[in-house]
Design an enzyme around this catalytic site. Structure first.
Site, PDB file in Angstrom:
ATOM      1  N   ASP A  71       0.824  -1.205   0.000  1.00 33.80           N
ATOM      2  CA  ASP A  71       0.000   0.000   0.000  1.00 33.80           C
ATOM      3  C   ASP A  71       0.860   1.258   0.000  1.00 33.80           C
ATOM      4  O   ASP A  71       1.469   1.591   1.017  1.00 33.80           O
ATOM      5  CB  ASP A  71      -0.908  -0.022   1.240  1.00 33.80           C
ATOM      6  CG  ASP A  71      -1.827   1.174   1.342  1.00 33.80           C
ATOM      7  OD1 ASP A  71      -2.056   1.844   0.317  1.00 33.80           O
ATOM      8  OD2 ASP A  71      -2.329   1.447   2.453  1.00 33.80           O
ATOM      9  N   ASP A 109      -1.920   5.610  -5.112  1.00 31.72           N
ATOM     10  CA  ASP A 109      -2.217   4.690  -4.013  1.00 31.72           C
ATOM     11  C   ASP A 109      -2.450   3.269  -4.528  1.00 31.72           C
ATOM     12  O   ASP A 109      -3.529   2.949  -5.027  1.00 31.72           O
ATOM     13  CB  ASP A 109      -3.456   5.210  -3.266  1.00 31.72           C
ATOM     14  CG  ASP A 109      -3.785   4.399  -2.023  1.00 31.72           C
ATOM     15  OD1 ASP A 109      -3.141   3.357  -1.792  1.00 31.72           O
ATOM     16  OD2 ASP A 109      -4.694   4.816  -1.283  1.00 31.72           O
TER      17      ASP A 109
END
Length: 472
Positions: free
Chosen positions: A177, A353
């Site tokens: 992430d 992201d």
């Protein structure tokens, strides 16, 4: 064109032949303190036909998209403060990267193109000599973290890979992430559903009295701050801080990964300790202070993180570099969205992201963008941020960062048909309202499947986008 009968037969065969990642992890081997995780290659999922006919788009499954669209505001609840420089943890990783050189005994192979720093290797990616060096780099065994794609409801939901924690190493899996900066794994967690780390089996584990909690786009975890040896793609960090999670929300119940590793800047780490990747920079364990990500489209295997390197086999053209505007998230300037060559201008910040599946923009930006697509309509039945557009012809959608336009593949922009027999499809650019900064966009895997991405701590911090082989 695939018939319904052939599709059903394909799905049945695949379900019988699948090898779950959990089974692979349970059979891992430990050698000399390192673990190996066999990842068996499955045939790719049924390829998505071009979006040009009434039967080319499947039905939209709203379950995950609805949940992520609601939870994304929790993940970025502190974004306004962070982007304003409030509540940040001091972080010297950028300064260290500016004068970076790999250690002689670095775990990563010392490759000629990287030895002088990232600038000499990456400044002109179209140089044939540079490409040759990159190929040699990969052949020499640069650290690659294989990722598995969790596909659900027709969406590439998350990408996760193996990690080792403890002495001896215990094998777990983590979601990768770039929208957060903390590492966590479940430890003695009664509400967790995956594999767990067992502290009693590690001679190097240490737990502190500091509480740990963090909220993501798909849930919340809580526990205590701990330290132990952590290994990823053969790169090892002793006494790495992580969250030893003892409770998590039900949002994680149906996800295949055990934990999560954050790859954003340490300034936003909830542990207030350096993230794993920044500790590799401090130890000069990398060939260069960069990592690169390839995300496959609807294929369970084939995705990977190249740690300290670029994998040219996943690119089809030169890189476009964009300066990072805030050393918090991997943020770049976003100056517009295009539909069929017409621009909806904007001046906002976009967080790149890998831990988010879709694309989220401010409400005003979404309204201006969809006004450029004839036949587009709001779709409140799925949530306040959803829109539908005609399934055919597919609009040419582009995101503009720093004046550079990057196309979005129709296979990713379309989330699915709005209903049986409908000529409208649910679109993958969603609007967000109150709760997020009015000038923040979140650009997730929907975009990154078309663009191989490199995250560079050097040169003042920047993000590079290369055309990805997915679209070749």
């Amino acid at each position: 064109m695939f018939s319904r009968r052939s599709l059903l037969i394909y799905v049945l065969v695949e379900s019988l032949s699948a090898t779950p990642l959990d089974d692979a992890v349970s059979r891992h081997a430990v050698h000399n303190g390192r673990f190996s995780l066999p990842i068996h290659r499955r045939r790719p999922l049924l390829p998505q036909p071009p979006v040009d006919g009434p039967d080319s788009v499947g039905m939209f499954d709203p379950s995950f998209a609805e949940r992520e669209s609601r939870a994304i505001m929790l993940k970025y609840a502190d974004a306004d403060s962070f982007l304003s420089g409030i509540g940040l943890t001091p972080d010297d990783a950028i300064d260290l990267a500016a004068r970076y050189s790999p250690a002689v005994n670095a775990s990563a192979p010392a490759l000629p193109a990287f030895a002088a720093g990232t600038e000499s290797f990456l400044a002109n990616s179209s140089d044939p000599d540079t490409n040759a060096n990159a190929s040699a780099l990969d052949a020499a065994g640069a650290p690659h973290l294989p990722l598995r794609d969790f596909v659900s409801g027709g969406l590439d939901v998350l990408f996760y890979g193996p990690i080792g924690i403890g002495t001896p190493s215990q094998a777990l899996t983590v979601d990768v992430d770039t929208g957060s900066a903390d590492l966590w794994v479940p430890t003695g967690c009664r509400t967790c559903h995956g594999r767990q780390f067992t502290p009693a089996q590690s001679s190097t584990y240490h737990v502190t009295s500091q509480d740990f909690s963090v909220t993501y786009g798909t849930g919340r975890v809580a526990g205590r701050l701990a330290t132990d040896t952590v290994e990823l793609a053969g790169l090892r960090v002793p006494a790495q801080a992580f969250g030893a999670v003892s409770a998590q929300t039900d949002d994680f119940a149906h996800q295949p990964n055990d934990g999560l590793i954050g790859m954003a800047f340490g300034t936003i780490a909830q542990t207030r300790r350096p993230p794993f990747f920044e500790n590799l920079i401090r130890a000069r364990a990398l060939a260069a202070p960069i990592f690169s990500v390839h995300l496959a489209r609807h294929e369970e295997t084939g995705s990977a993180v190249c740690i300290g390197c670029v994998d040219y086999s996943k690119t089809t053209g030169p890189v476009t570099w964009l300066p990072v505007v805030s050393k918090t998230y991997w943020t770049v300037r976003m100056d517009g969205l295009f539909a069929n060559g017409v621009k909806a201008p904007t001046q906002i910040t976009a967080a790149i992201d890998t831990g988010t599946s879709l694309i989220y923009v401010p409400q005003t930006v979404a309204t201006a963008f969809y006004a450029l697509i004839p036949g587009s309509e709001r779709a409140p039945q799925y949530g306040s941020g959803f829109w539908t557009v005609p399934c055919a012809p597919a609009p040419r959608v582009e995101l503009s960062f720093g004046g550079h336009r990057f196309a979005l593949a129709p296979a990713d922009f379309y989330l699915g048909r709005a209903g049986a027999g409908s000529k409208d499809c649910v679109a993958g650019v969603l609007a967000v309202g109150a709760g997020l900064p009015p000038d923040l966009a979140i650009v997730g895997d929907e975009f990154l499947k078309s663009w191989y991405s490199t995250y560079d701590y050097g040169s003042g911090a920047r993000v590079g986008f290369w055309p990805d082989v997915n679209n070749a």
